[in-house]
Design a protein around this motif. Structure first.
Motif, PDB file in Angstrom:
ATOM      1  N   PRO A 118       0.817  -1.221   0.000  1.00 46.21           N
ATOM      2  CA  PRO A 118       0.000   0.000   0.000  1.00 46.21           C
ATOM      3  C   PRO A 118       0.845   1.263   0.000  1.00 46.21           C
ATOM      4  CG  PRO A 118      -0.880  -1.590   1.551  1.00 46.21           C
ATOM      5  CD  PRO A 118       0.430  -2.137   1.095  1.00 46.21           C
ATOM      6  N   GLU A 119       1.937   1.235   0.751  1.00 43.74           N
ATOM      7  CA  GLU A 119       2.780   2.434   0.867  1.00 43.74           C
ATOM      8  C   GLU A 119       3.422   2.794  -0.473  1.00 43.74           C
ATOM      9  OE1 GLU A 119       2.004   0.589   4.669  1.00 43.74           O
ATOM     10  OE2 GLU A 119       2.933  -0.237   2.838  1.00 43.74           O
ATOM     11  N   LYS A 120       3.999   1.805  -1.151  1.00 40.36           N
ATOM     12  CA  LYS A 120       4.659   2.078  -2.432  1.00 40.36           C
ATOM     13  C   LYS A 120       3.646   2.446  -3.515  1.00 40.36           C
ATOM     14  CE  LYS A 120       8.840  -0.666  -1.717  1.00 40.36           C
ATOM     15  NZ  LYS A 120       9.718  -1.748  -2.230  1.00 40.36           N
ATOM     16  N   LEU A 121       2.504   1.808  -3.477  1.00 41.41           N
ATOM     17  CA  LEU A 121       1.475   2.113  -4.472  1.00 41.41           C
ATOM     18  C   LEU A 121       0.947   3.528  -4.288  1.00 41.41           C
ATOM     19  CD1 LEU A 121      -0.293   1.189  -6.810  1.00 41.41           C
ATOM     20  CD2 LEU A 121      -1.832   0.113  -5.163  1.00 41.41           C
ATOM     21  N   ALA A 122       0.689   3.924  -3.040  1.00 40.41           N
ATOM     22  CA  ALA A 122       0.209   5.280  -2.765  1.00 40.41           C
ATOM     23  C   ALA A 122       1.251   6.318  -3.168  1.00 40.41           C
ATOM     24  CB  ALA A 122      -0.145   5.417  -1.289  1.00 40.41           C
ATOM     25  N   MET A 123       2.517   6.037  -2.878  1.00 40.70           N
ATOM     26  CA  MET A 123       3.579   6.982  -3.207  1.00 40.70           C
ATOM     27  C   MET A 123       3.725   7.153  -4.712  1.00 40.70           C
ATOM     28  SD  MET A 123       7.587   6.849  -2.048  1.00 40.70           S
ATOM     29  CE  MET A 123       7.079   6.750  -0.330  1.00 40.70           C
TER      30      MET A 123
END
Length: 384
Positions: free
Chosen positions: A321-326
């Motif tokens: 989720p973190e990499k996708l959101a970034m």
């Protein structure tokens, strides 16, 4: 074997009927092909599968489908067998048809240029004609002596058809303010893909909501997925998610950004000029085998057609989720990056051709079947 093949198969059926009205169709298909008049002996959604490890759970269904089709070929001896993508199953059926001297047309080539290039030899032995939809496929296959024609990409036809039926559908990128962004969630058309990737997309959306309180999400419902099953993923989230039943183009129309599972949908997003993050995650065995045999620099079709990284790709363990959101946030905050990306997506659409893939493939099919009548004769002559 999947929703996009069902759509393109249905459009091809309609195109063949326009030039050769006496043709009847039967075989494997989804709801689109059934509505087009195909007698379905097997539903394509029952056969849909992603990856090597996952296929074992549906092995029995594939065996039953092969036996049914072999009986049809033997008893009814059709004038033509048309195969659409799905190479593991379809190349086996091509071998059976070849032994029975039944002509074989392969529409939408297996991605042999990416992996398992040894399949080219099988294609050359078992397939009479190929109609390919990506511009670089023709030269690649011709090297092996395959009779191949580049017909353009059928997505262009699908988009134009959708545009005529939806007067509010635009691709001028004049969407609602970037401060209140709309994000497309495109997790795929098969259950395995959705189970693997939609929860990650939703959690990434929750991270973006912390910075964009009024952010909205649109999720296109594939023909192969029931809305009740899909609702289980969205009912417990605090995100504003609209499930769109009008197709992927209507869903992407208001979007500033999309999270897209690797596959045909990346080209759909390109046609709509929507910057995207491409993601892919499979079971460990599938991934470990795949990374050793895939011979192309990108996984996403949008990047392969562009010949460069137009959309960032997150693969396997990178899908968080973190990499996708970034990665998604960069398209919302960096105006220059956004405009450069949209310009490259327009070039991708141009590379897909001017449309008419179904009509061109129908002419090939009509010629192979020896259809009689002035419409077919004119169409074959024009093709020649």
């Amino acid at each position: 074997g999947e929703a996009s093949g069902d759509l393109h198969g249905a459009n091809l059926v309609h195109a063949i009927k326009r030039i050769c009205s006496e043709v009847v169709f039967c075989g494997i298909g989804g709801n689109d092909m059934a509505r087009a008049g195909v007698t379905r002996f097997i539903k394509s959604e029952d056969m849909a599968v992603v990856g090597l490890a996952e296929i074992f759970g549906k092995f029995r269904i594939h065996v039953e489908a092969a036996n049914i089709l072999k009986s049809i070929l033997k008893l009814h001896r059709p004038d033509l067998l048309i195969l659409i993508d799905y190479p593991g199953f379809n190349l086996y059926m091509a071998r059976i048809a070849k032994k029975m001297n039944i002509p074989v047309l392969y529409y939408i080539s297996p991605q042999v240029w990416a992996w398992r290039r040894g399949r080219v030899k099988k294609i050359a032995k078992r397939v009479d004609r190929m109609a390919v939809i990506l511009p670089f496929e023709k030269a690649f296959l011709e090297k092996s002596g395959i009779d191949v024609e580049y017909v353009g990409h059928p997505l262009i036809d699908a988009f134009e058809k959708m545009g005529k039926g939806s007067p509010h559908l635009t691709i001028n990128n004049q969407r609602s303010t970037i401060n209140n962004p709309v994000v497309g969630l495109v997790p795929g058309s098969r259950r395995e893909e959705i189970l693997n990737l939609l929860p990650v997309m939703i959690r990434a959306g929750e991270l973006l909501k912390a910075e964009y309180p009024h952010i909205r999400f649109v999720l296109p419902l594939a023909e192969t997925i029931s809305s009740d099953w899909l609702l289980r993923f969205v009912k417990n989230t605090r995100l504003d998610i609209e499930i769109c039943h009008e197709g992927i183009y209507s869903a992407l129309n208001p979007c500033h950004l999309a999270f897209v599972t690797s596959g045909t949908a990346t080209l759909d997003a390109a046609i709509m000029n929507v910057p995207m993050v491409v993601i892919y995650k499979a079971k460990s065995l599938t991934y470990q085998v795949g990374k050793r045999v895939i011979k192309v620099p990108y996984l996403g079709l949008v990047n392969l057609v562009a010949g460069e990284s137009v959309a960032p790709e997150l693969i396997q363990d990178e899908v968080t989720p973190e990499k996708l959101a970034m990665a998604g946030k960069s398209f919302l905050t960096d105006g220059e990056l956004r405009q450069q990306t949209i310009g490259k997506l327009k070039m991708v659409k141009e590379n897909l051709g001017r449309g008419g893939a179904s009509e061109r493939t129908a002419r090939i099919a009509g010629g192979m079947m020896g259809c009689s009548g002035p419409a077919v004769a004119a169409a074959v002559a024009e093709s020649a």
